[in-house]
Design a protein around this motif. Structure first.
Motif, mmCIF file in Angstrom:
data_model
loop_
_atom_site.group_PDB
_atom_site.id
_atom_site.type_symbol
_atom_site.label_atom_id
_atom_site.label_comp_id
_atom_site.label_asym_id
_atom_site.label_seq_id
_atom_site.Cartn_x
_atom_site.Cartn_y
_atom_site.Cartn_z
ATOM 1 N N GLN A 178 -19.258 10.755 -37.957
ATOM 2 C CA GLN A 178 -19.780 11.908 -37.213
ATOM 3 C C GLN A 178 -19.746 11.721 -35.701
ATOM 4 O O GLN A 178 -20.360 12.491 -34.963
ATOM 5 C CB GLN A 178 -21.206 12.261 -37.672
ATOM 6 N N LYS A 179 -19.023 10.727 -35.238
ATOM 7 C CA LYS A 179 -18.823 10.546 -33.804
ATOM 8 C C LYS A 179 -17.356 10.787 -33.486
ATOM 9 O O LYS A 179 -16.469 10.193 -34.105
ATOM 10 C CB LYS A 179 -19.256 9.153 -33.362
ATOM 11 N N SER A 206 -17.660 8.950 -26.648
ATOM 12 C CA SER A 206 -17.874 9.495 -27.988
ATOM 13 C C SER A 206 -18.894 10.625 -27.899
ATOM 14 O O SER A 206 -19.792 10.609 -27.049
ATOM 15 C CB SER A 206 -18.371 8.421 -28.953
ATOM 16 N N ASP A 208 -21.521 12.653 -30.439
ATOM 17 C CA ASP A 208 -22.159 12.757 -31.751
ATOM 18 C C ASP A 208 -22.133 14.223 -32.170
ATOM 19 O O ASP A 208 -22.731 15.070 -31.490
ATOM 20 C CB ASP A 208 -23.591 12.233 -31.675
ATOM 21 N N THR A 211 -25.933 15.490 -32.914
ATOM 22 C CA THR A 211 -26.909 15.603 -31.825
ATOM 23 C C THR A 211 -26.301 16.015 -30.486
ATOM 24 O O THR A 211 -27.021 16.438 -29.586
ATOM 25 C CB THR A 211 -27.637 14.263 -31.627
#
Length: 404
Positions: A178-179, A206, A208, A211
């Motif tokens: 998920q990055k 990167s 996320d 978030t």
């Protein structure tokens, strides 16, 4: 007519012909060569019989601004996805049938507005990551155009939005846990920056996707890139499951990291067709001098990873004689349609295993190349190719062959 000054990156980003893009790398000052010490030229790369032709409509250029390959391992289907900047849509070409399967129009305004699309990464047909040319947002849509997720993020001060590219200095996004790992641009005047300051600029970060948190990568320009004088600052980046690898316009070596937390290591990578001493940017020269530096003098271009054969391809541009090409129109045309180039082949451990020179090139367009399950594909849309057809993409397939 595009500017040829290496100045503010915010201006250069708009120059599509020269595609000036920043992506920076560095490592410790006591760099050594842990990899790639002994080049072995026992493989060449050759075109095979047959050309992949994909019909396009009148709204589509036969040279794409961004291409992405998607291979569905469940049913073995494969698509070439092209960004149509004129229509602001994603076009999906089925490589089995050789036809456009469907397109996804991208809204520029409203609740699902994304603005102008610059790049795409297809995780699967339910998760298509879309990168706008401006703004600190990444979007996730699906092939039915029903899904719409907006990830808002904030890059560190001075760094631009996520900037995947493919034309001149390729850089691909890469998703893991998920990055999303991406290239970035830094806004500065590279004609005045010091070598020390350059070595402190990050290459990428990167994001996320849950978030929106941004983490800068501990990867920087080589500490000596401007040590002897200014060079063009652009470079290519290959970010894959095999690690992070960077190749600069004016540096023979590659720079490698196993993961996002590890500092870079220098890897021997000199092309046998480029001089040992690479040229410096002619800061005191005229516009033609600067154009020649970017177009006809020794330099490196795209770096592409082939996960199916576990090799890297690096496109190299040996210098041309100034007596052969010395007018601005010819110089700029050579930037778009190079008269000669070579392709280096590195194995998974970044050892040089081969290099093939394409002299007197009047067929291939290296800036439109991609890797598929079957082969490396390179566009045949060079402006001097007499077999060009306006209403189609066309690519020759290439194979690696062991030398006797």
């Amino acid at each position: 007519m595009p500017t040829l000054f290496l100045n503010d990156i915010s201006v250069l980003k708009k120059v599509s012909v020269l595609c000036f893009i920043l992506f920076t790398v560095s490592c410790e000052n006591n760099l050594e060569y842990p990899l790639g010490k002994d080049p072995q030229y026992n493989i060449e790369i050759l075109p095979i019989e047959g050309t992949l032709k994909l019909p396009v409509d009148s709204t589509t250029s036969n040279i794409s601004s961004y291409l992405a390959y998607y291979h569905n391992r469940l049913n073995e289907s494969a698509y070439l996805v092209s960004v149509n900047t004129f229509m602001n849509e994603l076009q999906f070409f089925d490589l089995t049938t050789g036809q456009q399967s469907f397109s996804l129009p991208i809204e520029m305004n409203g609740n699902k507005g994304i603005d102008a699309v610059s790049a795409v990464d297809v995780i699967n047909l339910d998760s298509i990551i879309v990168f706008p040319s401006q703004g600190n947002n990444i979007y996730i849509i699906d092939s039915s155009n029903q899904k719409f997720t907006n990830i808002d993020y904030q890059a560190s001060l001075g760094y631009s939005n996520a900037s995947p590219s493919m034309l001149f200095f390729s850089s691909n996004p890469y998703l893991e846990d998920q990055k999303l790992y991406v290239k970035t641009l830094f806004e500065t005047n590279f004609r005045t920056i010091s070598n020390t300051a350059l070595s402190e600029i990050h290459l990428g970060y990167s994001v996320d996707l849950i978030t929106g948190q941004v983490i800068d990568l501990p990867h920087f320009y080589p500490p000596d890139y401007f040590a002897e004088g200014m060079k063009h600052f652009d470079f290519s980046a290959s970010i894959t499951e095999n690690g992070f690898v960077y190749s600069f316009f004016g540096d023979h070596d590659l720079y490698f990291s196993n993961n996002q937390d590890e500092k870079l290591r220098k890897v021997y990578g000199k092309s046998k067709y480029l001089d040992e001493d690479l040229p410096l940017f002619p800061a005191d020269g005229d516009r033609l001098d600067r154009a020649m530096y970017l177009s006809i003098m020794d330099h490196y271009g795209n770096l592409i990873y082939d996960r199916y054969r576990e090799v890297y391809y690096r496109f190299c541009y040996p210098s041309l004689e100034k007596s052969q090409i010395n007018e601005m129109k010819e110089v700029l045309d050579n930037l778009q349609n190079p008269r000669q180039f070579s392709i280096q082949i590195f194995d998974r451990e970044l050892n040089i295993v081969g290099e093939t020179l394409f002299e007197r090139n009047k067929k291939y367009l290296p800036k439109n190349a991609f890797v598929g399950k079957e082969r490396l594909y390179i566009s045949t849309k060079h402006s001097e190719n007499e077999e060009n057809e306006e209403n189609e993409f066309s690519f020759d397939l290439f194979k690696m062959k062991k030398l006797d």
